[in-house]
Every structure is written in structure tokens, then in C-alpha cells.
Scaffold this active site. Structure first.
Site, PDB file in Angstrom:
ATOM      1  N   ASP A 131      -3.988  -5.069   0.844  1.00  0.00           N
ATOM      2  CA  ASP A 131      -4.344  -4.441   2.116  1.00  0.00           C
ATOM      3  C   ASP A 131      -5.798  -4.800   2.412  1.00  0.00           C
ATOM      4  OD1 ASP A 131      -4.843  -2.864   4.293  1.00  0.00           O
ATOM      5  OD2 ASP A 131      -4.569  -0.946   3.260  1.00  0.00           O
ATOM      6  N   TYR A 141      -7.720  -4.074  -2.517  1.00  0.00           N
ATOM      7  CA  TYR A 141      -7.642  -3.052  -1.474  1.00  0.00           C
ATOM      8  C   TYR A 141      -9.008  -2.993  -0.808  1.00  0.00           C
ATOM      9  CZ  TYR A 141      -7.350   1.565   0.730  1.00  0.00           C
ATOM     10  OH  TYR A 141      -7.384   2.602   1.631  1.00  0.00           O
ATOM     11  N   ASN A 170       0.878  -1.168   0.000  1.00  0.00           N
ATOM     12  CA  ASN A 170       0.000   0.000   0.000  1.00  0.00           C
ATOM     13  C   ASN A 170       0.918   1.222   0.000  1.00  0.00           C
ATOM     14  OD1 ASN A 170      -1.559   2.279   0.870  1.00  0.00           O
ATOM     15  ND2 ASN A 170      -3.111   0.905   1.689  1.00  0.00           N
ATOM     16  N   ASP A 214       2.798   4.762   4.879  1.00  0.00           N
ATOM     17  CA  ASP A 214       2.449   4.340   6.233  1.00  0.00           C
ATOM     18  C   ASP A 214       2.339   2.831   6.331  1.00  0.00           C
ATOM     19  OD1 ASP A 214       0.267   4.370   4.572  1.00  0.00           O
ATOM     20  OD2 ASP A 214      -1.156   4.931   6.131  1.00  0.00           O
ATOM     21  N   HIS A 215       2.508   2.138   5.198  1.00  0.00           N
ATOM     22  CA  HIS A 215       2.579   0.674   5.159  1.00  0.00           C
ATOM     23  C   HIS A 215       3.972   0.262   4.708  1.00  0.00           C
ATOM     24  CE1 HIS A 215      -1.921  -0.201   5.218  1.00  0.00           C
ATOM     25  NE2 HIS A 215      -1.868   1.108   5.065  1.00  0.00           N
TER      26      HIS A 215
END
Length: 643
Positions: free
Chosen positions: A195, A156, A9, A312-313
Site C-alpha cells: 500500500d 506500507y 492491506n 477497506d482494501h
């Protein structure tokens, strides 16, 4: 060679390039090499169709498939990149339900012929009616590729934001579960990655006991929520509270990271950026690589890459060995990851070509079709022309442009109109016989030349073409002047054009350079614009007899020596005056002025100006003792360095 599948992600497809190590070489090819991946599944690309660029679509050695949101612009989005030298899909689809259509088609994926379907589409009644199937696939959340070995689903899943999205999230999760189970029931192997926005167990999130205490929930209540219950039904080893749901009696997928690291704590893939939770590794594991039972033993490694920044992943990967066991026999991975005939025993039999592209490939989008990269625009050789040159006209035949020149050096041209067959677009030529006898020979009857106006009428085609504007004529003349020329390099744009001498080809051939035979320019000046551009001969004789006409010589263009030649030295000096260091003007005393800024309120406030540098008072002029400055006063914005 092993084959690695990586899911990530990226929180914006260009977002990683602002971080190390991606900022050093800001290309997708370099990113994939750093990831050491052969298939890269990206989620949350956050782009629209208009945001696609060459560098993200035309990646050398890679193919790409996008799923973009239909309504919410710059939201969600999934992309799958495949390395053409290692793997090539045989089918590709967008969406989880199969209700979308391939490019340039109005037929849904689920309604295509059986040999073009991936299969496993939700049957009527399997999905609830709470959310329409078209709505589920309108946010660009899934791309599905089929290889001979397995079906790859890059997804996703919606996150839990507020109550307004609860119904959509649950419907989408159900669609994933139904599609995966239907594919497994068909006998196909499935690799699901992406994700999922779901925490599987206590080991997969930090600070869970404190969170449950704040929310006054028990552990069983936490894992009994619909999304977590679905996930534990789907994977082997999942902890299901109570009886299993109908239709989900058996798990179908393996959690590969947990299979290779069953007791590893802190194996998180997502961290909250607002709290800067990543340095302290206070996060959750919500990105997964899952596979069906038959292909589980193919994988030799699966792990996270928490050290790679850019989102952030973090990336999560699974690696397939170079050889796998299929029906009790060892086969090379390349043999079952490419169409039949491309590999055999791990050796390439034929190269990948654009013919292997699937309709949903981004390389077939009109903006990128039949293109490679910008370098090819300068190095691609022009294709040979199939049209026959004008030299194929029989000897003694000239075009109207040549015939217009009339008498050349005292030689008489006897012109007759010859019509070509209809297959040659009825183009008419002038056949000429050049008589080397002097034009004053008594044996040749003198031909009375036609007036210029009559000549123009004879040369005018039957149907008058549409009048061209001045701009169109300039473009046409420019195109004619550049015909037969080719640009060898970009530098050719900036080189001065070499003037070509105006030499009469007929005079050169005969060696006659007598200038007395050349008519006066002023006397040959045409009387109208129509006379200046007679065009091609397209008229035909109504009686079938040859028409003999003496055609006067057209006016010569002015000598190219009068054209202005580009002088690079002069141009450099001109630009230096504009872009160089500003020259300070001189005052009436011959001294450099000083620059001041207007501080008084008004329209000139803030403007700078030059004026004499001598101060007020007796010291202003030491020789004559004057007590004033000179009259030099120049606004600096009006001074451009003139001397």
C-alpha cells in the site's frame, strides 16, 4: 506450478475473519488457500509483539516475517507469509534503511558481513537530515526478503493525514526510491508491492475533476505533488511534469496491473468506509505490484480481487509462470525461488526443515520456537532417556531405601557401607547378604539394634540440605509416585486412580506370607519427621572398615484401600443438584411454593423468594377454614434444591 504473490492491506490482521468467505474457516491457512497465493504480503496488521498467537505464527506449511511498530502500539505493521513448499528466502530484513538489528544481535543489517547483507542501503548524503533513519523504521512499515531470483520489498507507505506528517511521509518515500534504485544498480532484480498511498494517474481515482474543482487545482498541480511526482519518476510510463529530477533520470519499475490492463477504468483497490463507497465502486488505486525490467516477462497475470471483502482494501496479485527465461535459458520457478540444492529441474531434492529458517522468522521467537501446534502436545512421544537405570548396580547391592526395611520375614540382612567412585557423585550403597538361616540360630551372634535416633544420624548426609517446606515435600512425593508412568491420552486425567496392593517384594519372592513376622505399626512409628524421611546413604567410613548395622523396618504406608475412590455416579448427582433445574420447595401444607419478587425499596429490593401459594382469606384452608398463609418463607438465593 505458477507462483502467485498477493499484497493486501488487511486493516488489522484478524479483521477479515469477520467477513465472508473467511468466517467459515477462521484460519490463515484457509485464507491463503482461498487467495491461491504462495507469498502473501499484509500491511496494517495493527498488532504488538504480545498479540502474536499460535494460529498466526505457526501456520502449517508457512513461514512468516513481521515488522512491528517500536513505539506506537497497535499501529501500522507489515507481515510476509511464504509457502515453504514453493519458495524459501535466503535473507530477510526488517526496515527500509538497514539501521535495525537482527534478533538477539546488536549489529545493524547494513553492518553485517557482505554475504549476509541484502544490500542497496542508502549511502551517506542520499537521505535528507530532516528525519532520522532510526525514526523512519520505528513504525513497522517494511519487510524485505531476498530470493535467488529477486528481492521482495513489502511496504506500507505513510498516508497524507495532516501537515505534521508531511515531512515524515516525504522522507519515507525518498528512502523507498533510494533503496530500490541502489538494488537495481547492484544488478539485483526487485519486486516492490504494498500500500503506497499514492494515486498514479487520472484513471486510478474516481471523481477527480470534481475534486480538483473544489480545491481550485489544475491537473498538473495535482500530479506535481512530491509523492505523485516520485511515483511517476519510479515507474515506466509515468507522466512527469517538467524536467526529471536529478538521480531519477530513468524509471526502474513496471506497474504490472497497468501493463495487463492499460485502459481499464474503475480498477480501484481502496474505498472509504465512512461513506460506504465500495458498493458504488467510488475509490482509488493505491495498492501496487511493481517489478524491475529483467523479470517483467516472468509474470503471466496481474489483477485485483475486488470481490473479496474483509477490509477497506482489496487484494492485488501478480503471478509468475512455472518456467521463466533466465540468461536465455528456461528454468523452473522453484529452482530460483529456493536455496541452492533444494530444487533441481522443478523436482524437490530435499525437504524444507527448520534449519532453513532465517533469524528474523517469527517461528524463532522464544514463545514459538521448537513448537508446531497444540495437537503435538498430546501426540508427541517422549524421547528415550540416556540415563542408566538403577538396575545396573551389581548383584547383592541395594539402595538405602531398600535397606531401611531391615528384617524381612525373620531373615537377617548384614549391611555394609560401600562407596562408589567420585564419577558416580559419591553415592553410597548398602551391600547385603541375605542369610536364609533363622534369626535365632546360635551360630550368628545377635546384633543389638541401634536406637532410631542413632540410625537417623548414621543416615544423615554430612552437609544438611536446605529444609523443604510442606508444599515442596508434597510435590516431591507426588513426583516419586508418578515416576515411570506416562500419560497416554487426555482422558487419563479424569480416570480414577487404581489402588495398588501393598505387597512386600521380598516376601513375594520367597513365598513367605507369614504375618507374624511383620512388626507392629504402632511400635515402628517414628518419633520425628526426620526419622520418617532418612534419605539416601552418603556417609563414608572414617576407618575404611565395614560398618555393620541392623536397620529396623520402616513403617508401612497405610493401605491404599482406605483412600477415597472417585465415584462418577455420585459426582454426577452432586453436579446435577447444582446445575440442574431448580426444585421448588414445599410449604407446611406439602404444596409447591410460589416465587415472588420484592418490590419495596431496601436492601432486599429485587430479590426473589418462595412462600406458600395459598391466598389470604377463607379459601386459604378449605378443611379447617383458616384465613392465613403458612409460615414457609425462603429466599430463592438461599434455596439450592434441598429436599
Amino acid at each position: 506450478m505458477p507462483l502467485r504473490i498477493t499484497t493486501w492491506n488487511v486493516n488489522g490482521i484478524r479483521n477479515p475473519f469477520g467477513y465472508q468467505p473467511w468466517r467459515e474457516n477462521r484460519t490463515f491457512q484457509a485464507m491463503f488457500d482461498t487467495l491461491e497465493a504462495d507469498i502473501v504480503v499484509m500491511q496494517e496488521t495493527k498488532i504488538q509483539r504480545k498479540d502474536l498467537r499460535d494460529d498466526m505464527v505457526l501456520v502449517p506449511g508457512w513461514d512468516v516475517y513481521f515488522s512491528l511498530p517500536k513505539y506506537k502500539k497497535g499501529y501500522s505493521g507489515v507481515a510476509i507469509y511464504t509457502r515453504s513448499s514453493k519458495c524459501c528466502p535466503i535473507r530477510a530484513e526488517e526496515g527500509i534503511t538497514g539501521v535495525l538489528c537482527p534478533p538477539n544481535s546488536s549489529t545493524k543489517f547494513r553492518d553485517l558481513p557482505a554475504d549476509q547483507q541484502i544490500g542497496g542501503y542508502p549511502a551517506p548524503g542520499q537521505l535528507s537530515d530532516s528525519v532520522d533513519e532510526q525514526t523512519l523504521d520505528s513504525e513497522g512499515r517494511c519487510v524485505i526478503l531476498e530470493f535467488p531470483a529477486f528481492v521482495l520489498i513489502g511496504v506500507y507507505s505513510p498516508a497524507t493525514r495532516d501537515e505534521t506528517r508531511t515531512e515524515f511521509r516525504q522522507a519515507y518515500i525518498d528512502a523507498i526510491d533510494i533503496r530500490v534504485r541502489n538494488l537495481v544498480a547492484m544488478g539485483k532484480q526487485v519486486f516492490l508491492c504494498g500500500d503506497l498511498n499514492i494515486i498514479r494517474s487520472e484513471l486510478d481515482t474516481a471523481g477527480l475533476p470534481e475534486r480538483l474543482r473544489k480545491e481550485a487545482m489544475t491537473l498538473d498541480d495535482f500530479f506535481s505533488t512530491p509523492s505523485r511526482r516520485f511515483f511517476n519518476h519510479l515507474v515506466y510510463g509515468g507522466h512527469v511534469i517538467g524536467e526529471r529530477d536529478e538521480g531519477r533520470e530513468e524509471p526502474v519499475l513496471w506497474d504490472l496491473c497497468r501493463e495487463f490492463h492499460p485502459t481499464r477504468a474503475g480498477m480501484y483497490t481502496c474505498w472509504e468506509t465512512k461513506k460506504n463507497a465500495r458498493p458504488g465502486n467510488f475509490g482509488s488505486r493505491i495498492d501496487y505490484v511493481l517489478c524491475s525490467s529483467v523479470i517483467k516477462d516472468w509474470f503471466i497475470d496481474a489483477n485485483i480481487q475486488e470481490g473479496l471483502l474483509g477490509s477497506d482494501h482489496c487484494p492485488v496479485y501478480a503471478t509468475i509462470g512455472d518456467t521463466v527465461s533466465l540468461n536465455g535459458t528456461k528454468v523452473h520457478t522453484e529452482d530460483i525461488m529456493n536455496p541452492a540444492g533444494m530444487f533441481k529441474d522443478g523436482q524437490r531434492q530435499r525437504e524444507w526443515t527448520p534449519k532453513d529458517l532465517l533469524p528474523t522468522s517469527a517461528k524463532l521467537i522464544p514463545e514459538f520456537d521448537r513448537r508446531q501446534n497444540i495437537r503435538d502436545m498430546f501426540f508427541r512421544r517422549p524421547a528415550p532417556s540416556n540415563s542408566k537405570p538403577s538396575s545396573t548396580v551389581s548383584q547383592g547391592t541395594i539402595t538405602a531405601t531398600d535397606a531401611i526395611q531391615g528384617e524381612v520375614n525373620g531373615e537377617v540382612r548384614k549391611a555394609s557401607v560401600v562407596s562408589l567412585p567420585p564419577s558416580s557423585a559419591r553415592t553410597t550403597y548398602l551391600t547385603t547378604d541375605i542369610d536364609t538361616t533363622s534369626s535365632n540360630d546360635a551360630s550368628i551372634p545377635p546384633q543389638k539394634p541401634l536406637p532410631l535416633k542413632r540410625q537417623a544420624e548414621a543416615l544423615t548426609p554430612p552437609s544438611r540440605p536446605q529444609k523443604k517446606g510442606k508444599g515442596a515435600l508434597n510435590r516431591e512425593n507426588s513426583a516419586k509416585s508418578m515416576s515411570g508412568l506416562s500419560q497416554s491420552s487426555l482422558k487419563g486425567f479424569f480416570k480414577p486412580r487404581t489402588p495398588t496392593p501393598d505387597v512386600n517384594p521380598v516376601a513375594e519372592a520367597d513365598g513367605n506370607t507369614d504375618t507374624a513376622a511383620t512388626p507392629n505399626k504402632s511400635s515402628a512409628e517414628p518419633s520425628s519427621e526426620h526419622d520418617r524421611q532418612p534419605g539416601l546413604l552418603t556417609g563414608e567410613s572414617s576407618t575404611g572398615n565395614d560398618i555393620v548395622a541392623a536397620v529396623e523396618e520402616s513403617p508401612k504406608p497405610e493401605s491404599s484401600s482406605t483412600e477415597k475412590v472417585f465415584d462418577p455416579i455420585q459426582a454426577k448427582e452432586s453436579w446435577s443438584k447444582l446445575l440442574g433445574k431448580r426444585v421448588v420447595p414445599k410449604c407446611e401444607h406439602g404444596e409447591d411454593c410460589q416465587m415472588l419478587v420484592t418490590k419495596k425499596a431496601g436492601i432486599n429490593c429485587g430479590r426473589s423468594f418462595f412462600m406458600c401459594a395459598r391466598p389470604l382469606g377463607p379459601s386459604g384452608d378449605k378443611e379447617q377454614g383458616t384465613e392465613f398463609r403458612c409460615r414457609t418463607f425462603i429466599w430463592s438465593s438461599d434455596w439450592n434444591g434441598r429436599q
